[in-house]
Every structure is written in structure tokens, then in C-alpha cells.
Design a protein around this motif. Structure first.
Motif, PDB file in Angstrom:
ATOM      1  N   TYR A   1      -9.066  -8.386  10.220  1.00 38.53           N
ATOM      2  CA  TYR A   1      -7.690  -8.840  10.061  1.00 38.53           C
ATOM      3  C   TYR A   1      -7.761 -10.352   9.828  1.00 38.53           C
ATOM      4  O   TYR A   1      -8.017 -11.118  10.758  1.00 38.53           O
ATOM      5  CB  TYR A   1      -6.894  -8.475  11.315  1.00 38.53           C
ATOM      6  CG  TYR A   1      -5.477  -8.964  11.312  1.00 38.53           C
ATOM      7  CD1 TYR A   1      -4.537  -8.423  10.441  1.00 38.53           C
ATOM      8  CD2 TYR A   1      -5.056  -9.962  12.184  1.00 38.53           C
ATOM      9  CE1 TYR A   1      -3.229  -8.873  10.432  1.00 38.53           C
ATOM     10  CE2 TYR A   1      -3.755 -10.419  12.186  1.00 38.53           C
ATOM     11  CZ  TYR A   1      -2.839  -9.868  11.307  1.00 38.53           C
ATOM     12  OH  TYR A   1      -1.534 -10.330  11.312  1.00 38.53           O
TER      13      TYR A   1
ATOM     14  N   ALA B   1      -5.549 -12.749   8.799  1.00 37.26           N
ATOM     15  CA  ALA B   1      -4.475 -13.674   9.158  1.00 37.26           C
ATOM     16  C   ALA B   1      -4.816 -14.361  10.477  1.00 37.26           C
ATOM     17  O   ALA B   1      -5.296 -13.726  11.416  1.00 37.26           O
ATOM     18  CB  ALA B   1      -3.157 -12.921   9.274  1.00 37.26           C
TER      19      ALA B   1
ATOM     20  N   THR C   1      -8.201  -7.543   5.536  1.00 36.79           N
ATOM     21  CA  THR C   1      -6.779  -7.420   5.193  1.00 36.79           C
ATOM     22  C   THR C   1      -6.065  -8.747   5.424  1.00 36.79           C
ATOM     23  O   THR C   1      -6.553  -9.613   6.110  1.00 36.79           O
ATOM     24  CB  THR C   1      -6.081  -6.337   6.044  1.00 36.79           C
ATOM     25  OG1 THR C   1      -6.146  -6.744   7.407  1.00 36.79           O
ATOM     26  CG2 THR C   1      -6.775  -4.994   5.889  1.00 36.79           C
ATOM     27  N   ARG C   2      -4.834  -8.861   4.849  1.00 36.29           N
ATOM     28  CA  ARG C   2      -4.038 -10.093   4.945  1.00 36.29           C
ATOM     29  C   ARG C   2      -4.867 -11.316   4.544  1.00 36.29           C
ATOM     30  O   ARG C   2      -4.812 -12.348   5.200  1.00 36.29           O
ATOM     31  CB  ARG C   2      -3.483 -10.278   6.368  1.00 36.29           C
ATOM     32  CG  ARG C   2      -2.701  -9.119   6.902  1.00 36.29           C
ATOM     33  CD  ARG C   2      -1.311  -9.101   6.292  1.00 36.29           C
ATOM     34  NE  ARG C   2      -0.708  -7.793   6.395  1.00 36.29           N
ATOM     35  CZ  ARG C   2       0.365  -7.500   7.127  1.00 36.29           C
ATOM     36  NH1 ARG C   2       0.961  -8.445   7.811  1.00 36.29           N
ATOM     37  NH2 ARG C   2       0.867  -6.283   7.132  1.00 36.29           N
TER      38      ARG C   2
ATOM     39  N   ARG D   1      -3.382  -7.922  -0.872  1.00 30.25           N
ATOM     40  CA  ARG D   1      -4.028  -8.978  -0.087  1.00 30.25           C
ATOM     41  C   ARG D   1      -5.285  -8.483   0.654  1.00 30.25           C
ATOM     42  O   ARG D   1      -5.511  -8.812   1.808  1.00 30.25           O
ATOM     43  CB  ARG D   1      -3.023  -9.573   0.902  1.00 30.25           C
ATOM     44  CG  ARG D   1      -1.946 -10.403   0.209  1.00 30.25           C
ATOM     45  CD  ARG D   1      -0.994 -11.020   1.200  1.00 30.25           C
ATOM     46  NE  ARG D   1      -0.236  -9.985   1.901  1.00 30.25           N
ATOM     47  CZ  ARG D   1       0.439 -10.168   3.032  1.00 30.25           C
ATOM     48  NH1 ARG D   1       0.442 -11.354   3.621  1.00 30.25           N
ATOM     49  NH2 ARG D   1       1.117  -9.204   3.606  1.00 30.25           N
TER      50      ARG D   1
ATOM     51  N   GLU E   1      -0.965  -2.295   0.044  1.00 31.93           N
ATOM     52  CA  GLU E   1      -1.894  -2.454   1.176  1.00 31.93           C
ATOM     53  C   GLU E   1      -2.290  -1.083   1.718  1.00 31.93           C
ATOM     54  O   GLU E   1      -3.458  -0.816   2.007  1.00 31.93           O
ATOM     55  CB  GLU E   1      -1.257  -3.308   2.280  1.00 31.93           C
ATOM     56  CG  GLU E   1      -2.253  -3.740   3.343  1.00 31.93           C
ATOM     57  CD  GLU E   1      -1.610  -4.510   4.490  1.00 31.93           C
ATOM     58  OE1 GLU E   1      -1.963  -5.675   4.705  1.00 31.93           O
ATOM     59  OE2 GLU E   1      -0.757  -3.932   5.206  1.00 31.93           O
TER      60      GLU E   1
END
Lengths: 249, 249, 249, 249, 249, 249, 249, 249
Positions: F55, F57, F81-82, F105, F136
Motif C-alpha cells: 500500500y 500511500a 497500490t495507490r 494507480r 483499481e
């Protein structure tokens, strides 16, 4: 102002070693300095055992610098939280000893080293994104005179990463658990140890995370006993409370 | 439009000193000017004792300037809150008497000095970050014709800084208490005085502060009697209400 | 404890008219009585101008009765809010002068009539269902020594019922506006008068009313100046604050 | 697809004027075009009486342009809400007839003028800052074929500004009331007329306004009958519903 | 299960003093008893230093009785929180040593007295209505082997009632502050001492109190350092955490 | 660590094929690598059937790159992801096989193609603005080894656009429904099929949409059975869960 | 009070057909009766086209009965909503014509039949549990003079139950959609017709339904145009607004 | 109604084996029965693979009984959730085969045994108080034809109680995790298995638990992949979805 101090002062007045005027001055002027925009509390170090710590957010650079200037001139250790690099530059100019912990966003000017007890504080995070809050907690605790163990990215999605560190965690006197998202780590740690746990919800996450509310609620309703909670992202508060407990005799 | 005024008008119609058409005009046209985007209420000064005050946020620079222009032309004292420096520049061009209080974000054009009573309003803040809201309250009260005492950064974390100022606070007729975070200062002040307290929660703080909601709720549920509350960061509202009470005969 | 009182006491110690022990006693013992479950504040009447008022909700009948007994024995006027009929029966047994205002849920024991100024307080409700809260406000204000005008069921759905009463409302020194649902009445009254308005949101309504939150928010965000707000259903708080303002000299 | 249409089609199949394959095509292919990222509904004009209206927010400029291109090619009137100036430039390139209403943020390409009934829609705002939402409502209504009366800045803090316009307001068939802050205007208008009122809460305000929630809740709990509500800042929705009612035969 | 214990077991397997089967049994069977509806954790006393404590709310009387029966049979001290009088009657029948603390809603069966350190815990309430939560905290702490000082009804509306007790409060090792309404007491106490404060918000109050949320938020956003928070009305959690800290060596 | 694995290890110790030290190492060192800021879980692929997914972010570019570097070196498929374009550039430099799906993303480095079952997952959106979240979900599912059907912009305002696609939808093994605003599509789809539906609320919309809360609540309270929900905008979570179900044997 | 009426009155005063005193009386006394606890608005029938309707919740039985008595004596049709059977019994005693609609909780006393237009209102519910709210809407509309079609239990979990009724629904002039849980029915109906839809969220459901908030938010954020919303469970409001629109000429 | 079915029908019309009238009947009459208060969907069993299940809450006893009567007469298995004992008595009278699962609050009338696959569903609760919700899930799954393993009271405060059961849990095809308070169990289980987890938050807990919201938010923001969520206390929904997945071929 304790009963004892009042008694001592009254006795001095009676004996004539203090005049009424002098005693009045002492009784009415608590030791703070009025900067107009801030009223610095010099008494706090005596009253609460810790010097006043400056919450820099919401203050102008000038205000931060002037508060630092005044407190340094009184010979105190000074510490400012939520400080920007620009605030640090301004403080650095008036005090070459100033240090900046950028991840923790803390400025410190330390004149006298605190005595450091042998016991330790563990700072554990669920994820990598929780590290800035963790550093605020860890640096706060270190500046206040504590040994700190950092265990980062040990969230419940891979719980063996935590279990592996249990002996080390159990050797500490207080534990700070820092987690965003669902904040489950506080409950899991709380269920595995008999040590006070201070839980810090972080604003890490998105959607139904609501800026940390989900983690906050989860921590408040933890099914594990021995868990208390501080405000979202409040690494400083956790480090401060942990220091109080760890330095307890 | 009071009963008395209707009676007088009807008598004039009866006597023939007013025609039906004239009376109708008076009755149907309340004294406001329609600018298209705003309908300026010239009657308010008579009706509520205060001229209309312009809430500048959400208006364009042009709209603010035109409302000022119209009201200045009617000879009123004019005051605009939540004003940006750009709005001030635009107003300054049409009225050299315009002043800008940057911390309070207020533009004023004052043609006639208000009579100022001897009684005073205290404006107290919990922290340094609450000062912009406090200044909005203080400047509002001063422009409306009041003496103001400012006591800033007197929060409950160092309560002796407040106690020291109690005699001065008790000499006022109304108290405005401004605090963010947990807003406890309103309850503490309210418990120490027998003077109306107007509490202003501020959005100062973070996390479970929720942009001022925590302080707002704390102030609304205050255990001290005599505390009323205005909207978050609403320094203007507090200054206006305090002025109403202070100027009461 | 003001600066003056400390000075006087110190002078007595110096002169020998007070011993150190005596002075210490005075300084450390504030005038309250400890009932174990409650600590009655006898100093409040002097400090805040009003005797302590008992919030009965959440207390047992026995606790309410004992607090009344103690305060009656000190010669104070006593008043209890949110009181049940059972609490009243218990108080009535120890004091035949006790009165119960059932709609307002207030018990009072009044030994000395307060001086009542000529100015008045208006208590206005939007609907019939708001009357219990209005009575709490009105009875509180009357017991504290104020003349009260009651205007009930004057909500904005039929605004002429309010307009008709405007001259009477404008003759008052303070206005209490009590409304549930959307709470619009506070803004409407606030726009029509130049008198301080204390707004009380009530929990009257259903659905998106959320137990009074809608009215509370509406009153806090009122576009009319001069409106301050107290807690949902807090008739007592409004009556108390209104009395403070109305009895102001 | 109504029962009647199915019946007709089945009869054609029976008579042999339609083949089974043809009928199947009609029944299974509803008239939309699949652009991959959007599925344009050509049937809507027949089904709901209005062509599809494009909600531009959250779409890329390319997506908006392509949807416009497709719909223009079908001969429809096209209208896009929440459109940026950049979106307009892109549409203008493919259709010189495109117009942009910048305050309302609406792009329109109008090929055929709608028939306009004699009845009118009133659009009333509480303040100047509510005008962009009001323009979205008014332009929507006008593009859909309605006469609109605009009455801006008529909030309850100066209620005579509203009263003065009552005859004009009462001459309309539907009223749109647009207000932020405490949203009281909807209740006041609703209490003065016997015409359907569509209330639009706006995000205008600050603090306990919560981005329009206060006004929304106030309007939903309005004590005046005949008031229905749309989403915060949803000027389009109000204009659309008002048009439906106004154009009703 | 620590690394050391695994090592020892492996050595025994190697030496042949444990068979593989035996070792496997130990490793896989953690010491709990499965009652079907509950899985009693006998290991917790060793693991966390405290026997399992039963949260009775949401359990049937039969379930509570059977859990007590099992744990008593293992020789543990047993304690049940949020217990009704009916639950107590059922437990009393199987264990004559059972005691019920009705205000705290706690059932206890104590077989072995805990060693009690000399240091103390202070339990302070803002009001009389907070006493049930305070008793839950105090009784919990006492049953876990702590001396407790109770100071009830010392809220900030009459702050001298607190100041008077400061020397006694400062002599404690941990402080529990229990308050409803605006929860200001936690901040005020936190500002006056250098001792860890555990704050317990209570659901006492009404209106914008929201069942304790106002006090909870106020405590979480406290401007005083050293304050940590537990769930609303969670007297048990506060007593448990305070005991952990107080009994620390 | 299963019972079986413990048994095998103990047998090896007994036979002497493993030393105590070796066994201890295995038991205590779970297979993760500690990067200081992150603890990469190499065991997860075995434990949960999927390699760890990053992840991105809240992580710095450097942290993302180093985690990718480590995981690539272990021979795993890696997926982040992100992820921002800048993160992709950094990863691309250390692994030329890295791909970036900009709408979704997602960064992926795929070394070994997963086996792909014949069954399919449908990804349906209500509007065009929901596409990024849908991508996504779709890309996640594809990278984890699934066939995906995309049906975008099929919201309930034109329900025939959905009905037309029903046969195709019904041919899938799992359905992901993605919708903002009122989220009604999940209920409508759920009522038309007998296939598990995973609903993803999106933050698309405005006003009373509250960043996706309205859609979230609607989906949680869906009147259609067989609908489960993931976090707002959590396309990844939906794709991952759908993959688990679709790849089930 | 319209401009026309004022003009007429002034002319009468001029001509001498009305005295000043008489005119004053008319102007100042709006036609309401003050019952002390309620101020009955006799003017509303003229002003808004509908007689005042009594919201009985929160009123005592005596208050309801007295309001009915007064209004019956004026010759109006009277209607009370949210009425209990006990209220009905009390009204029945003073007016034998009183009727009670128990599911709708409405008392009516109808003296003169309203003229009923040919157009119809559809009242549609999602489930069986929504029927009481639906009946409140339907009975309200019928008493105000409208034909009503009831279609109950047509929720989106079985959407063909709705599709089947579409021709009947499309024949109406206004549609009321009543749904709890996720409230999707309003969007689905809104997408299928070109008729104004008034949506009523109900408190039917549990958990994340939050007493109707989920349905309320879903309806406010509906992706279908032409949907307006009233308060949770507000069947009366929907019936009243629908009647306004349906009876429009 | 699939494309195929329409095609077949049209062919029959063409061939003359169906008349237009007959075909129209089929197309327009979906197979449901209208009871006035409920419209029973006989088509659902074919459409969704499961017969309609009755949500009894909010229905009267008579309504529940009549729906059961109708559905039994059609030969379906019938199941009612959230049923009271009184509803059961009424159903029992018309169908002696009716069974009541009191903890799960489910009534069932099972005419034909479903085929039961060998795979299993695990139902795990955090505490004893979560059992009623767990039984709703378990009984639902069993009635729909699934083998269920129950593991109750395995919360994270004593995580070894869960670890011990891991092999059994890992042998299942779907897992339902049921937890109140902070809901951490879902994340912990999700991190230990590679099986779909359906999380059910329960309203068990108090204070900042907010009737299950804390657990709901925690589950939605779970850091473990593969977790989807249903409504608070929605044991039925979890059992239904788990059955769909478990019975998948």
C-alpha cells in the motif's frame, strides 16, 4: 502553591524576615512572563516536573522564536513540537545548540542532560506510514530522559512479525502502540502483555477511516484491559505520559 | 414598523397631510437599496441599533467594494468582517478613511465616533493560536464603542496565569472566553465570576478536535452557569453580543 | 480569594491579631461542606452572586434531600432543577415551604424575596411542545428575581403571530427564544430587535431533528447578530444567563 | 418500455410486419450508445421528457467533449452542469453554438427552443454568497423552458426585504429557496405562501455550519408544510424539479 | 509462549525427557477451558499478571454463574463487572464468599489477598452523578490490591473544592479523573500535578453531551500533558490501568 | 506455523537431523526482512496464497523503491497500490519489467504468470467518475490471475443500460459493483442475480454524499441479500476478495 | 397582508368608512386565537390555501382537544397528525364526526368535502414495514382532496414487482416513494418516469441504518433528477406537498 | 426475463401457439402474489437460486403468518428472520412442521432438504455476547444447506484461543467473523488465512462503541486483505453470502 509554602511564608512575615509587601508580591505574582501573545509558565518545571513544552502549530515563526528566546534565557531545556523547518531556522539563529528532528517535527535546545533510568519504553507501529507519529513519541520520550526501543511495521495483517519481538517488548516498562486504519494492534498487544499500553490512533488510511476516527474508536473500545488512549496523531502526548510512568520511582 | 408608526401614518392620511399613494409607498417600501446581488438594509441601524455589518467571506471583491460604496454614501459607519487584504485595497481606493485590522480581518470606515461607556469587556484566550479569533471579537467590540481588556494565553494547563488576573476580569461587565482544544477555560472562568460569559470555541487543535467541535460541545455542556456560546471561530458574534450587553443602560 | 483579602490577612498576622495557624486555616479551608457524595459550595453565593443550584438529574432522592437540608440550614434560598415529583415529596417533608413547579421540574425553597428590577425578560417559544423547556427558563428567571413575559407558540410557520407581539418583545431587556425542529425563530427574532437573544434549542421534533441537533446547529449558525446559544433543552441555563443580564446595573 | 408498446410489437410480429429477429432487436437494444467510459441514454428524452444532462464533475475534459459530440450528433439539446471553463473551451471547438454560464458553471448547446409556459418560478437566496447555486438553479430552469424571477439577498436577518417582494413571489407557480448558514428562509417563505417550495441548502457559512449540514437539517425539519429539499448546493436538482412542476399541464 | 520455554522443551525432547507427542500436546494446547459459549483463559494470570475478569453485560445469568464456577474451581480470585443483582444471587449460591458492590456493579470472590503497596491511587469526580463510574474504578483498584483515595464532587464550577485537596492528590502515584458534561476537570487536574492522569468521560449530562461524547472529546483534546483516556463510563478500565501503574516496582 | 510443521521439526530434533539451535532458529525467525521502516513478510505468499501487496500511500518514494527491490530479489511477483507516477519512475529504474496502470494507480512487476481460471469477474460502475476505482479493482483482479468483464456507466437513473447486460453479468462467478452518490446500483444488481456481489462505495458526489458515506451506508443496509461491502474507494480490496472467490476450486 | 389590502384599507380610512381606530385594529390584530399554550392561526386557510393542521406529538391530550374544539367552532375542517388513540377518544367526545385512521395516526373532522381533481398521486413503498408512513401520506392526501393509488412492497430486491406497475404509476401527476434501509427505490423510480418524485426516508431497518439516516442520505444524493426529499418518516409532509402539486391548475 | 425467453415467446406468437393476449399476459405478469401489504416474489427462487426470506421485524404477527401461509402453499421452503416467539406461535398453528431457533430468532418451515456440499463455513465470535448474531448466521447457513463449525469467544484479548483452532479454521471454505467492541478479530483472522472472510460487526459494547459503529469502521478499514463486511448485527446477511460462496461449484 502548597500549604507548606504558605505556612513558611506566613512564618517569615511573622518573624519579620519578610515584609508584608514582599510576601504579597510572592503570593500574587506567579512566576510567568507575559509576552503579550503568550504567558510563559516558569513555574511549570517545579509544579509538574517538566519544563513547559511549546506546541508550535498555529503560532507564527516570530512567536515561536521569542518563546524559545525567553525560555533559553531562563536556563531551561526547551522543546517545541509540530515545528516547521522555517521555525527551526529562526530558532537556530538565536541558539546554535538547537536541533531539529524532521520526521518528528520537534525542535530541541538541551542545556542539561536528564538522568536516564535503565527501564525502557517500546514504540510499536502497525505500518510504515505511522512512523512520523512514532518518531514524535520516541523523540519526546528520549528528550525527557528515557531509553526507547522502536519496532516499526508490525501490524496484525502479519502477526508473526509482532510475536517474534514479544520478549523484547515484554522487557519494557511502558508500551506505546501506534496504528491507523482499524487500530487492532493496540488490542492484540494489550492481550499479550501485562504492561501499561498507551495507544495512539493515527490518521493513516482513507475512506471509512475518517482521519483516524476508526482507529480512535477501536482503541477506546479495546477488549484488552490496560490500554489507555491519547488524541489522533498525538505522538507527543503518548511520549510524555510514557515518560511519566517510566521515570516513576 | 411599529404600531405607533402605523397609527401616525393613518392619522396623516385621514387629515389629508399624506395622500393614499404616499402612505402606500411608505408602507410598502422599506428602506433598503437593491444592488442586484445584495439588498442593503438602511433600516437596520434604526431597528437594531447597529448599522448593517458586511460578512465579506463568499463575496467577490467587487461586491464588497460596491456595498461599502453605497453604505458610505448614506453616511453610515461601515464594518466588514472576514475581509481579505485585497478587499481592503479595493475599499481603500474609494474611501481613504478605511482601516484594516489584519489579524482580525476587519475593514472599517468610521465616520462618527460612538459614545463609549466606562464599563469594560474582557477578552480572554486559552492559547496563542486563539488570538486571531480574539482580535476579531475585540476589534468588533471596540468599533461598536466599548473598552476592551485583552488577556491572552491563560489556558487551564497553567491555571495560576488566570487566577492572577481575576481581579481585573471581575471588574468587567461581560467576559468573552476564546478557546480551542477541550475548551475548558469557559467552565473555569464561569465558575469563578458572576458576570455573563460568552464562549467562543475555536478550530485550534487537531485530531479529535474536529475543527472546533470538541470545544463547542464542551462549552455547550459547561457545568458552570452563566455561559452562553456562539459558533466556532465566531469572534465577531461574541464581540457584537458583548457590546449589546455592555452598552445596556 | 482576592489580592485585598490576602493583604488584610497578612497584616493581621504581622500585627499578631491572627496567629499563623489561624491564617493558615482561613487560607486553606474554603467554605464548603463535604457530604461525602457532594461538596456543597457555601462560598458561591458570595463569589458568583447566586447560591448554588442543584442539578437533580442523576442524583438519588436521598442525595437531593440531604443537599437541600444542608443548604436550608445555612439560610440560603435553594433551588433544584430537573427534579422529579418523588424528590419534591422528600424535600417537602423536611421543609414545608418547598414548592414544586411541575412543568418546569423545579423545586424551590425561598427564604428571602429577591429585589426585582423593573426591566423584563421575554420567553418566546416556537411551539406548544417547547413549553416545558420554556417554563424551566421562566421559573428560573422568576425565582432569581426577574419579571417575565411569556409568548408561547409563535413559530415562523405563522410569522404574524410573532409580529403582533413585537412591541411587547421590544420592551424587554433580554429575550429567550426556545424552538425545536429547525430553530428558525431565533434568527427571525434576532433580525427584528436590538436586544440580546439567548437561544435554546429543544429536542422537539423527529427524524432529521436528531434530538435537537438541527435546532442547535441552526441557532449557532444564525445569520442574525446578537444571538448566543445554550445547550439543548437547557431552559435553566437560559433563565440564569438572562437573569444575570437583566439584573445588571 | 410500456405494455402498449409491447402489445403493438407483438401484433406486428403476428401480422408479419415485423420479423422475430427485428422484434428481438428492438426489445433487447435500448437506445443508448456505449462510449466505453459512458453509456449515453438516447431513450431518456422520450422516457422522462428531458434529454440526458451531463454531470461534468469527476469526468475528464475528453470525456465531457466526447459525450457532447455524440449527443449533438443525435440532434438533442445538450446541457452540462458543474463544468469548468476548460471543458467549455473543448466543447466550443466542436460546436460553435455552445454557451457557458460561468457563475452557474453550465455549458449548453441548444438546437431547438423549448415552448415556455406563462407561469413562473421564483429563485430566492438568503445571501449574496448563495448566488452561484441560485444561478445554477435559474439557468437550469430557463434552459428547460421556464420564466424565472430572481430575488437575491433576502435573508431573515432583515425580513422586510422579503415581505416587500411577497406579491411577486406569490404570483409564481413554484419557489426555490436557497440558503446557507441556518437555512431559516425556507421555513419563513413556506409559512407565507401556498405554493410548493423546493429548498436548497448551501455550503455557505463556517464552523458549526459543517459544509451545509446545518442548513440541510433545518430545511428537512422545517415547521412549514409544503417544503421539500434537495442535496446541498444542488441548484441543478432544484431547477429541474421546479421545471417539472411549472411545466405541468 | 516465550523463546526460552520453546528452547527448554526442545532440549527435553532431545534428551528424551519429553516425548514428541508430549511436547506437541504442550505446544498446541494453551491452558483454557472451553465452555461452548465461553473459552476461559487460565493462562492469563501468568501472562498478564491478572486473572481474567468477566465482563457480565450481554451474558445470561447462567453463563455468568458457570464461568464463575469454573474459575473458582481453579483457585483463582474472580471478579465480574457490569453485574446485575440477579447475577450476584446466582453466584452467591455456588460461592458463599461472593460479595456484591452494588454501586460499582461488581461481583468478587477473593480467595487470596493481594499484596498492597504503600502508594495510592486518587479517584476524583466532577459531580455526584459520576459516583457509580468512580466506584467501579475504585473497587476494581482495591480488589486488584491498591489503596484508593476518593474525592467526589470537585468539579470546576467551584474550583476551590479541588485546590483544597491538592496536597492529598499530589501524594498519589496515579490519578483517575471522572467527569461528564464538558469534562474540564481532567485538564485542570492535569495542569496542576506531575502525576499520570487517567481520564474517564461519563455519560452524565444531556443535550449536546451526546451520551458522553462531549466529555470524551474534551479529554482527548486536553491541553494538559500527561492525560490519557479510556472509554465512556469505563471505570473498570481506568481502575485496571491505574493498578498496573501503581503496582509497578 | 501449523501443528504439522511443529511435529515434523520436533521429530527432526529427536532424530538428530536438526540441532536444538537450528530448530530454535526456525521457530523463532519467521521469514520476514526488517528494512527498519518496514518488515517485509516473505511468509505471506505461503500463508495466504498471495504475495504481500504494498500500500504505497503514506510511504516515501525511497521506501516504496526499497520494498520493491527487496521483494523482486526474492523472486516474488510484486504489486503496489495507490502509487504515484514518481514512485513508478523510481521502481522502473531498478526493474525494467515494472508496469504502471495510471488510472488504477498500480505498479506491478510480474515474473511468473498466474494460472487463470475460465470463470470471470464482472466489474460494474454506476457512472463515469467511478472508473478509477473500478480500474483499481479490475487490474488487481487481472494481476492476481482472473478474467474481468468491465461494464461502466450503468447506473440506476437509466436502468435499461444494466438490464441489457444481465446475461453477460449472470455468466460471471463474482460481481463487483462500484457506485458513489446513493449507491443504489448494488441493491439493484443484488436483486437480479444469485451471485456474490462485492459493493464498493466511492467518494464520487458532493454535499450530503459526505465523501462516500452515503453510498457506504446504502450498501451496508442493502435490502438485497448476498451483498458484502468494502471500504470507500477500496477497489483493491474488492478485486482481491473477488479473486479469492473466483479462483476457489 | 397584501399591498392590495393595505391600499383598500387606507382608502376606506380616507373616505371615512373606516375610522383610524378600526383600521388600526385590523392592521394590528391578525386573526389568531390565543389559547395560552397555543396560538391558533385562522388566517392560514386564506394565506396558504389549507387550514392549520395540528402536529399532536409533544402536546397533552387536553391541549389537542382544546385546539380541535376551537377550530371546529370556527367551521374549519380539522386534521391532527401523530395522534394517539387516547387523543382521538378525547376529540370524539366533543365531535361525533371525528374519525381516526389508526395506521396513519391521523384524527380528522371533516365538515365540507374538498373538490377532488381527476389526476392522481401514487404512494409506493419498498417494504411492508414502511406502510404506516405511507398511510400517513396517503390519508393526508385524501383528506386534502386527492385520489391516491397505493403500491406497497415493491422494493428493488425484486424489481419486476415495480416494473409491472409502471403504466399505472406513469398515469399519476405526482409520486411519493417511501423506503427505509438503503432507500434505492427513489432513484430507481426517478429514473423510470418524468413525474415529480417526493421521497420519504423511513426509520425502517437496523444497524448502519441509523434511524433512517442511510435512506435519507441516499435519497438526497440520488443520481435521478426530479427527486426531492422530506424528513425521515414524514408521511404527512410528503402528502401535503404532493397535494399542493396535484391540485395545481 | 432473459433474451432467450423473449425470443421463445415471440416465436410462439409467430407460430400461433401463443396468442398475442397470452403472450402479453406472460410478459406483463411476473410471478408474484399481491397480499395488499406484501407482494410475494415466487420468481426469486428461480432468479436468485434461493426462495424469498422474510424479514419479520416491523411486520405484524398477522402479516408474518399470512406470508408464511402463502409461501408454504406454493411448496417452498420458508424462512423468517428477526422473528419473535409470538410470530412463531402464529406460524406453528398453520404449519406443524415450523421450527423456532430462539437464539437466532429464526422460524423455518423446511419441506425439502437441500443438498449439502462437503465444504464448511466457520463462524467465529470474539465474545460470548456475540453469540445471538453468530447463531443467526450459523442457522441461516445450515438451513440453506451448509455444514457449519462454531468457534465462540476467541477474541484477541487471549489470542492463543484462536491460534489453537487455526487448522480447523483453515479447513473451511468461507469464514464468518463476528465481533463487537473494537472488532479487531476480523483483521487478525484475515491476516492468518487465505480464505474469504465475511466480517459482522455487532452492537456489543458500550460508550464509544456507538451501537456497533466502532466495530463496523474497524472492519471496513481492516489492514488485512480478503475481508468484506455486512451491516451491524446482520448475521443473516453473512450466513446468506457465505452460503452462496460455499455452495459455488
Amino acid at each position: 502553591m502548597t500549604t507548606k509554602e504558605i505556612e513558611k511564608l506566613l512564618n517569615e512575615v511573622k518573624k519579620g524576615t519578610s515584609s508584608v509587601g514582599e510576601a504579597l508580591e510572592v503570593l500574587k505574582s506567579f512566576p510567568y512572563t507575559d509576552l503579550g501573545f503568550a504567558r510563559i509558565d516558569h513555574h511549570r518545571e517545579i509544579r509538574t516536573g517538566y519544563p513547559e513544552i511549546i506546541y508550535c502549530a498555529g503560532k507564527t515563526i516570530e512567536q515561536v522564536r521569542e518563546i524559545f528566546r525567553l525560555m533559553i534565557s531562563k536556563g531551561s531545556n526547551v522543546m517545541g513540537t509540530r515545528a516547521t523547518p522555517d521555525m527551526y531556522s529562526a530558532v537556530k539563529k538565536i541558539s546554535p545548540k538547537a536541533k531539529y528532528f524532521s520526521e518528528a517535527r520537534i525542535i530541541s535546545v538541551q542545556k542539561k542532560k536528564p538522568v536516564i533510568p535503565d527501564t525502557k519504553i517500546a514504540v510499536i507501529t502497525a505500518g510504515t506510514s505511522d512512523i512520523p507519529v512514532a518518531e514524535e513519541a520516541a523523540i519526546t520520550a528520549e528528550l525527557l530522559g528515557n531509553k526507547v526501543i522502536r519496532i516499526y511495521d508490525a501490524g496484525v495483517a502479519g502477526i508473526h512479525r509482532l510475536v517474534d519481538k514479544l520478549p523484547e517488548i515484554r522487557s519494557c516498562r511502558v508500551i506505546i502502540v501506534i496504528a491507523g486504519m482499524e487500530g487492532a494492534l493496540a488490542s492484540v498487544v494489550g492481550g499479550l502483555v501485562d504492561i501499561p499500553v498507551i495507544a495512539v490512533p493515527t490518521s493513516v488510511g482513507y475512506g471509512a477511516n475518517f482521519g483516524g476516527i476508526s482507529a480512535l474508536l477501536a482503541m477506546l473500545t479495546s477488549c484488552s484491559s490496560g490500554v489507555t488512549v491519547v488524541n489522533i496523531d498525538n505522538g507527543f502526548g503518548a511520549g510524555f505520559s510514557a515518560s511519566m510512568i517510566n521515570r516513576m520511582k
